[in-house]
Scaffold this motif. Sequence first.
Motif, mmCIF file in Angstrom:
data_model
loop_
_atom_site.group_PDB
_atom_site.id
_atom_site.type_symbol
_atom_site.label_atom_id
_atom_site.label_comp_id
_atom_site.label_asym_id
_atom_site.label_seq_id
_atom_site.Cartn_x
_atom_site.Cartn_y
_atom_site.Cartn_z
ATOM 1 N N ARG A 296 0.839 -1.195 0.000
ATOM 2 C CA ARG A 296 0.000 0.000 0.000
ATOM 3 C C ARG A 296 0.877 1.249 0.000
ATOM 4 N NH1 ARG A 296 -5.156 -1.597 3.682
ATOM 5 N NH2 ARG A 296 -5.279 -3.785 3.052
ATOM 6 N N ARG A 297 0.681 2.117 -0.981
ATOM 7 C CA ARG A 297 1.432 3.360 -1.078
ATOM 8 C C ARG A 297 0.493 4.502 -0.717
ATOM 9 N NH1 ARG A 297 6.162 2.003 -2.743
ATOM 10 N NH2 ARG A 297 6.738 4.187 -2.463
ATOM 11 N N LEU A 298 0.811 5.228 0.352
ATOM 12 C CA LEU A 298 -0.074 6.272 0.855
ATOM 13 C C LEU A 298 0.211 7.642 0.236
ATOM 14 C CD1 LEU A 298 -0.229 5.334 4.651
ATOM 15 C CD2 LEU A 298 -1.629 4.498 2.745
ATOM 16 N N ASN A 299 1.385 7.812 -0.357
ATOM 17 C CA ASN A 299 1.729 9.060 -1.062
ATOM 18 C C ASN A 299 1.636 10.301 -0.170
ATOM 19 O OD1 ASN A 299 2.150 7.785 -3.690
ATOM 20 N ND2 ASN A 299 -0.068 7.494 -3.713
ATOM 21 N N LEU A 300 1.966 10.144 1.102
ATOM 22 C CA LEU A 300 1.992 11.294 2.001
ATOM 23 C C LEU A 300 3.286 12.086 1.789
ATOM 24 C CD1 LEU A 300 0.667 9.498 5.219
ATOM 25 C CD2 LEU A 300 -0.629 10.855 3.560
ATOM 26 N N LYS A 301 3.308 13.312 2.266
ATOM 27 C CA LYS A 301 4.452 14.185 2.005
ATOM 28 C C LYS A 301 5.630 13.826 2.890
ATOM 29 C CE LYS A 301 5.899 19.003 1.602
ATOM 30 N NZ LYS A 301 6.649 18.674 0.374
ATOM 31 N N ASP A 302 6.760 13.628 2.260
ATOM 32 C CA ASP A 302 8.006 13.344 2.969
ATOM 33 C C ASP A 302 8.370 14.542 3.849
ATOM 34 O OD1 ASP A 302 10.461 12.439 3.779
ATOM 35 O OD2 ASP A 302 11.376 12.435 1.793
ATOM 36 N N GLY A 303 8.705 14.257 5.108
ATOM 37 C CA GLY A 303 9.066 15.307 6.044
ATOM 38 C C GLY A 303 7.895 15.912 6.777
#
Length: 251
Positions: A117-124
């Motif tokens: 599952r890839r949630l694609n939330l923002k890194d950092g």
Amino acid sequence: MSENLIDAATGTPWSDWQHSAHLARATWLAPEQLCPPGRRLVLLAPHPDDEVLMAGGLLASFRGREQDLVLISATNGEGSHPHSPHWTEQRLRHQRPLESRHALQQLDLDLNRLDWRRLNLKDGALPRDEAFLVRHLEQLLEPDDLLLTTWRGDGHCDHEAAGRAAAQAAQARGAQLAEAPVWAWHWAAPDDPRLPWSRAHRLQVDETRQARKREALAAHASQLQPDGDRPPVLPAHLQACLLQPFELVFL
């Protein structure tokens, strides 16, 4: 992994960790003791490569039992090279998931059978999305699951947010929580009292799985190569700590 808030220029070498009395006392566990066949492992990785760094050896033991594994990639790791003209956020957002795919193949996992599952939330920015992570995990978890993620005190904001969210969701659903240090190997002293040594266990990684983990880590080329005059995101001494014949988890 992303380097936010971490100075990779200095760190604790494995030669120092070898003298850690706390590490020497950590109980040894075989992977099948922690997560026997039929028990599901839910692994939450803040960034691409964290799943390999904290649990590549354990993941390699899931060959042939991919149905027991759920991998959650919280971000695409686009923040690992701030202000780099070579590794732009757009390029990393595309490249790093490809590196993860290749790494999982090096662990000999069948990706067609893996719930990834890839949630694609923002890194950092995982602290901002912590409540979302808790809800996602609570909807997914079952009481007998083992939930593994980065340690709540690891020194990186995303790693710590993942650890807090996992702890809250595991408690709510009655699942077992396992936390793994990653950047703590870099900044902590060998018997650092800030680490929860009373909960420390060493998961055995045999030679075959250790070799697969090394090959999987090599797939994350963006994190291992210098960027112009900047050193690699993952320092060599940190790699050495995380490629030992065990993986440290706090239970």
